[in-house]
Design a protein around this motif. Structure first.
Motif, mmCIF file in Angstrom:
data_model
loop_
_atom_site.group_PDB
_atom_site.id
_atom_site.type_symbol
_atom_site.label_atom_id
_atom_site.label_comp_id
_atom_site.label_asym_id
_atom_site.label_seq_id
_atom_site.Cartn_x
_atom_site.Cartn_y
_atom_site.Cartn_z
ATOM 1 N N GLY A 21 0.802 -1.218 0.000
ATOM 2 C CA GLY A 21 0.000 0.000 0.000
ATOM 3 C C GLY A 21 0.834 1.266 0.000
ATOM 4 N N ASN A 22 0.325 2.313 -0.656
ATOM 5 C CA ASN A 22 1.039 3.589 -0.724
ATOM 6 C C ASN A 22 1.278 4.202 0.642
ATOM 7 O OD1 ASN A 22 1.210 3.635 -3.519
ATOM 8 N ND2 ASN A 22 -0.752 4.662 -3.770
ATOM 9 N N ASP A 23 0.296 4.091 1.523
ATOM 10 C CA ASP A 23 0.356 4.783 2.811
ATOM 11 C C ASP A 23 0.870 3.907 3.950
ATOM 12 O OD1 ASP A 23 -0.666 7.056 1.586
ATOM 13 O OD2 ASP A 23 -2.745 6.441 1.946
ATOM 14 N N THR A 24 1.209 2.677 3.636
ATOM 15 C CA THR A 24 1.703 1.781 4.679
ATOM 16 C C THR A 24 3.159 2.121 5.001
ATOM 17 O OG1 THR A 24 0.270 0.050 3.796
ATOM 18 C CG2 THR A 24 1.940 -0.626 5.384
ATOM 19 N N VAL A 25 3.464 2.179 6.287
ATOM 20 C CA VAL A 25 4.825 2.542 6.726
ATOM 21 C C VAL A 25 5.800 1.404 6.423
ATOM 22 C CG1 VAL A 25 6.247 3.150 8.721
ATOM 23 C CG2 VAL A 25 3.908 4.037 8.531
ATOM 24 N N TRP A 26 6.954 1.768 5.873
ATOM 25 C CA TRP A 26 8.006 0.781 5.595
ATOM 26 C C TRP A 26 8.747 0.448 6.893
ATOM 27 C CZ3 TRP A 26 10.910 0.185 0.514
ATOM 28 C CH2 TRP A 26 10.077 0.431 -0.583
ATOM 29 N N PRO A 27 9.220 -0.786 7.041
ATOM 30 C CA PRO A 27 10.050 -1.125 8.201
ATOM 31 C C PRO A 27 11.298 -0.235 8.248
ATOM 32 C CG PRO A 27 9.383 -3.108 7.042
ATOM 33 C CD PRO A 27 8.989 -1.957 6.175
ATOM 34 N N THR A 28 11.746 0.074 9.444
ATOM 35 C CA THR A 28 12.927 0.930 9.625
ATOM 36 C C THR A 28 14.134 0.397 8.861
ATOM 37 O OG1 THR A 28 12.124 1.494 11.821
ATOM 38 C CG2 THR A 28 14.428 1.979 11.350
ATOM 39 N N GLN A 29 14.286 -0.919 8.865
ATOM 40 C CA GLN A 29 15.447 -1.540 8.222
ATOM 41 C C GLN A 29 15.522 -1.246 6.720
ATOM 42 O OE1 GLN A 29 13.221 -2.953 10.218
ATOM 43 N NE2 GLN A 29 14.069 -4.618 11.446
ATOM 44 N N LEU A 30 14.375 -0.932 6.117
ATOM 45 C CA LEU A 30 14.328 -0.721 4.663
ATOM 46 C C LEU A 30 14.013 0.719 4.280
ATOM 47 C CD1 LEU A 30 12.402 -3.956 3.581
ATOM 48 C CD2 LEU A 30 14.876 -3.606 3.713
ATOM 49 N N ALA A 31 14.118 1.618 5.251
ATOM 50 C CA ALA A 31 13.775 3.020 4.978
ATOM 51 C C ALA A 31 14.593 3.587 3.823
ATOM 52 C CB ALA A 31 13.971 3.856 6.240
ATOM 53 N N GLU A 32 15.881 3.280 3.781
ATOM 54 C CA GLU A 32 16.731 3.812 2.710
ATOM 55 C C GLU A 32 16.482 3.100 1.383
ATOM 56 O OE1 GLU A 32 20.845 4.003 3.869
ATOM 57 O OE2 GLU A 32 20.435 5.284 5.590
ATOM 58 N N ALA A 33 16.003 1.866 1.451
ATOM 59 C CA ALA A 33 15.677 1.139 0.218
ATOM 60 C C ALA A 33 14.495 1.787 -0.492
ATOM 61 C CB ALA A 33 15.373 -0.317 0.535
ATOM 62 N N LYS A 34 13.603 2.412 0.274
ATOM 63 C CA LYS A 34 12.443 3.072 -0.326
ATOM 64 C C LYS A 34 12.875 4.158 -1.304
ATOM 65 C CE LYS A 34 7.993 5.156 0.882
ATOM 66 N NZ LYS A 34 7.965 6.139 -0.211
ATOM 67 N N VAL A 35 13.917 4.879 -0.945
ATOM 68 C CA VAL A 35 14.427 5.941 -1.818
ATOM 69 C C VAL A 35 14.894 5.348 -3.146
ATOM 70 C CG1 VAL A 35 16.145 7.780 -2.034
ATOM 71 C CG2 VAL A 35 15.107 7.299 0.193
ATOM 72 N N ILE A 36 15.542 4.184 -3.081
ATOM 73 C CA ILE A 36 16.040 3.527 -4.292
ATOM 74 C C ILE A 36 14.875 3.104 -5.181
ATOM 75 C CG2 ILE A 36 17.394 1.602 -5.192
ATOM 76 C CD1 ILE A 36 18.811 1.546 -2.423
ATOM 77 N N VAL A 37 13.886 2.439 -4.577
ATOM 78 C CA VAL A 37 12.731 1.965 -5.340
ATOM 79 C C VAL A 37 11.977 3.140 -5.963
ATOM 80 C CG1 VAL A 37 10.518 0.768 -5.176
ATOM 81 C CG2 VAL A 37 12.506 -0.129 -3.945
ATOM 82 N N ASP A 38 11.772 4.186 -5.181
ATOM 83 C CA ASP A 38 11.017 5.348 -5.665
ATOM 84 C C ASP A 38 11.721 6.056 -6.816
ATOM 85 O OD1 ASP A 38 9.086 4.850 -3.800
ATOM 86 O OD2 ASP A 38 9.699 6.432 -2.410
ATOM 87 N N ASN A 39 13.047 5.931 -6.885
ATOM 88 C CA ASN A 39 13.819 6.634 -7.913
ATOM 89 C C ASN A 39 14.320 5.721 -9.031
ATOM 90 O OD1 ASN A 39 14.232 9.615 -7.017
ATOM 91 N ND2 ASN A 39 14.500 8.429 -5.148
ATOM 92 N N THR A 40 13.865 4.478 -9.033
ATOM 93 C CA THR A 40 14.239 3.554 -10.107
ATOM 94 C C THR A 40 13.351 3.787 -11.314
ATOM 95 O OG1 THR A 40 15.078 1.845 -8.603
ATOM 96 C CG2 THR A 40 14.390 1.123 -10.782
ATOM 97 N N THR A 41 13.974 4.118 -12.430
ATOM 98 C CA THR A 41 13.223 4.361 -13.662
ATOM 99 C C THR A 41 13.489 3.286 -14.715
ATOM 100 O OG1 THR A 41 15.010 5.796 -14.468
ATOM 101 C CG2 THR A 41 13.159 6.853 -13.320
ATOM 102 N N ASN A 42 14.471 2.439 -14.447
ATOM 103 C CA ASN A 42 14.809 1.362 -15.378
ATOM 104 C C ASN A 42 14.833 0.049 -14.598
ATOM 105 O OD1 ASN A 42 15.760 -0.312 -17.404
ATOM 106 N ND2 ASN A 42 17.846 0.471 -17.336
ATOM 107 N N ARG A 43 13.878 -0.820 -14.859
ATOM 108 C CA ARG A 43 13.813 -2.101 -14.156
ATOM 109 C C ARG A 43 14.692 -3.121 -14.863
ATOM 110 N NH1 ARG A 43 10.541 -7.000 -14.499
ATOM 111 N NH2 ARG A 43 10.479 -7.977 -12.428
ATOM 112 N N LEU A 44 15.709 -3.594 -14.163
ATOM 113 C CA LEU A 44 16.605 -4.604 -14.704
ATOM 114 C C LEU A 44 16.015 -6.001 -14.509
ATOM 115 C CD1 LEU A 44 19.996 -3.299 -13.253
ATOM 116 C CD2 LEU A 44 19.039 -2.860 -15.533
ATOM 117 N N ASP A 45 16.334 -6.901 -15.435
ATOM 118 C CA ASP A 45 15.986 -8.303 -15.251
ATOM 119 C C ASP A 45 16.740 -8.859 -14.045
ATOM 120 O OD1 ASP A 45 14.450 -8.117 -17.474
ATOM 121 O OD2 ASP A 45 15.612 -9.520 -18.702
ATOM 122 N N TRP A 46 16.205 -9.919 -13.458
ATOM 123 C CA TRP A 46 16.894 -10.583 -12.369
ATOM 124 C C TRP A 46 18.295 -11.002 -12.821
ATOM 125 C CZ3 TRP A 46 17.315 -11.297 -7.440
ATOM 126 C CH2 TRP A 46 18.037 -12.388 -6.946
ATOM 127 N N ALA A 47 19.298 -10.633 -12.025
ATOM 128 C CA ALA A 47 20.703 -10.934 -12.323
ATOM 129 C C ALA A 47 21.137 -10.362 -13.666
ATOM 130 C CB ALA A 47 20.972 -12.443 -12.277
#
Length: 417
Positions: free
Chosen positions: A355-381
């Motif tokens: 959900g958009n409004d659901t709080v992310w776990p503290t451990q992944l707070a910085e990962a949210k910035v990465i996901v939000d700013n990813t404009t090119n989705r790479l294939d697995w590996a």
């Protein structure tokens, strides 16, 4: 009196008709029983939350749900069960696997996603969930949403924030030069910068290739089975030096999963690991207090992709097109991916919420910035696990490279064969 009797009879008849329609609907809903096959085991955090959520769903709606906890065996057991016509109303698994493996059984869901539900605050479901993942589902489904994303994940550089702080690293690296400076500071602290396990060596190689020559050229290496390009030698030189400088753990060459993440990352013997956002959950028993941070793998060359290019994906829910209860099945999906139970699932699995409004776990707070700013989705590996032979060759030769059994030229020659 006769006229009154006629009117009364008409009223009673109308009431009977209304009751037949409305009471029949209620009775039909009450009789609805969903059969849900899940990829989780009952003892996993996801499984325990789902069990509680389903119990609450039945209490709230009156809809019974039978949950079959298949674990990863679902990849083997679901197809025969569907082919045999066994009653399965909904199931979950990796978003691409659901589409590619069980696509013939999927019910299109666009009609259901456009509606509002009790946990969507009066808004259509498709507006309250992660838009990046919702759009991914639509894209993968050829313009139609056929499965609903949940338990998202991203492949990022996870790091120990306390070790970075002790080493005097105040900003996460965005370029390779900055990465090397961070590695040297960690070495001075007495800690190798990074490690890897055999299970992730192909991912590691793929990400490096993407940053050196870009996604298209990296995928071409796999599709053409051609590893003769100069980027392979360049990779060899980089990681030969990383090993010689002590920036990559000496154990990395021999790590059999999960040794690197459990015996090194979890106990603070290394500072970084290129891995999925599921890592904090996987080693929370060994590292309950680890102060997690995350950053995108840095830029390595002007010819490669930047930090906007990352792999992300998710698990997903799908509804069997043969179900008798599509609306009830979708209501359960909404129940699990919004509101209280989306939050519980994210919290207890240390995972990314849907959900958009659901709080992310503290451990992944910085990962949210990465996901939000990813404009090119790479294939697995970045494709390097698509071919088992290539995957095996990378593991063998990369291990030899960082152990010192191959130099950069030897690595390139071995990969070119």
């Amino acid at each position: 009196m006769k006229k009154r009797s006629v009117v009364l009879a008409a009223v009673l008849l109308a009431a009977a008709v209304v009751c037949t329609v409305s009471c029949g609907k209620k009775e039909e809903t009450a009789k609805a029983k969903l059969v849900y096959w899940t990829m989780w085991n009952e003892a996993e955090p996801q499984g325990t939350v789902i069990a509680r959520a389903v119990e609450a769903f039945t209490k709230e709606t009156g809809i019974e749900v039978e949950v079959n906890f298949n674990g990863r065996e679902i990849r083997k057991t679901l197809q025969p069960a569907l082919d045999a016509g066994e009653t399965i109303d909904l199931f979950d698994e990796d978003i691409e696997r659901v589409l590619n493996t069980w696509g013939n059984y999927l019910l299109p869901l666009d009609t259901y996603t456009a509606k509002a539900y009790s946990t969507t605050g009066g808004k259509p479901y498709n507006t309250v969930v992660n838009q990046t993942l919702y759009n991914l589902a639509k894209e993968l489904g050829g313009g139609t949403v056929k499965n609903i994303p949940y338990q998202p994940s991203a492949f990022v550089t996870l790091y120990n924030k306390d070790l970075f702080s002790k080493a005097g690293i105040t900003n996460t690296p965005k370029t390779w030069d900055e990465f090397l400076i961070a590695c040297e500071k960690l070495k001075v602290l007495g800690v190798p910068a990074i490690t890897v396990d055999d299970a992730y060596m192909a991912c590691f190689f793929g990400y490096n290739m993407d940053r050196l020559v870009g996604e298209e050229a990296t995928l071409a290496m796999v599709n053409n089975k051609d590893f003769t390009g100069p980027q392979v030698l360049e990779f060899g030189k980089i990681w030969e030096n990383m090993a010689k400088n002590g920036y990559i753990s000496a154990k990395a060459a021999s790590n059999i999963w999960p040794a690197g993440q459990v015996e090194e990352m979890a106990v603070g013997k290394v500072a970084m690991y290129l891995n999925g956002t599921w890592l904090p959950n996987e080693i929370k028993a060994q590292a309950p207090d680890l102060n997690w941070g995350a950053f995108a793998w840095p830029v390595m060359s002007e010819n490669g992709d930047g930090i906007e290019a990352n792999n992300y994906g998710c698990q997903s829910f799908a509804i069997n097109k043969n179900t008798k209860y599509p609306e009830e099945a979708f209501k359960l999906i909404v129940w699990l991916t919004t509101g209280e139970w989306d939050a519980q699932l994210a919290k207890e699995s240390i995972g990314i919420p849907a959900g958009n409004d659901t709080v992310w776990p503290t451990q992944l707070a910085e990962a949210k910035v990465i996901v939000d700013n990813t404009t090119n989705r790479l294939d697995w590996a970045v494709g390097m696990e698509n071919d088992p032979e290539i995957n095996a060759k990378i593991k063998e030769n990369f291990a030899k490279l960082i152990k010192g059994d191959l130099d950069a030229e030897g690595f390139a020659a071995a990969m070119a064969k």
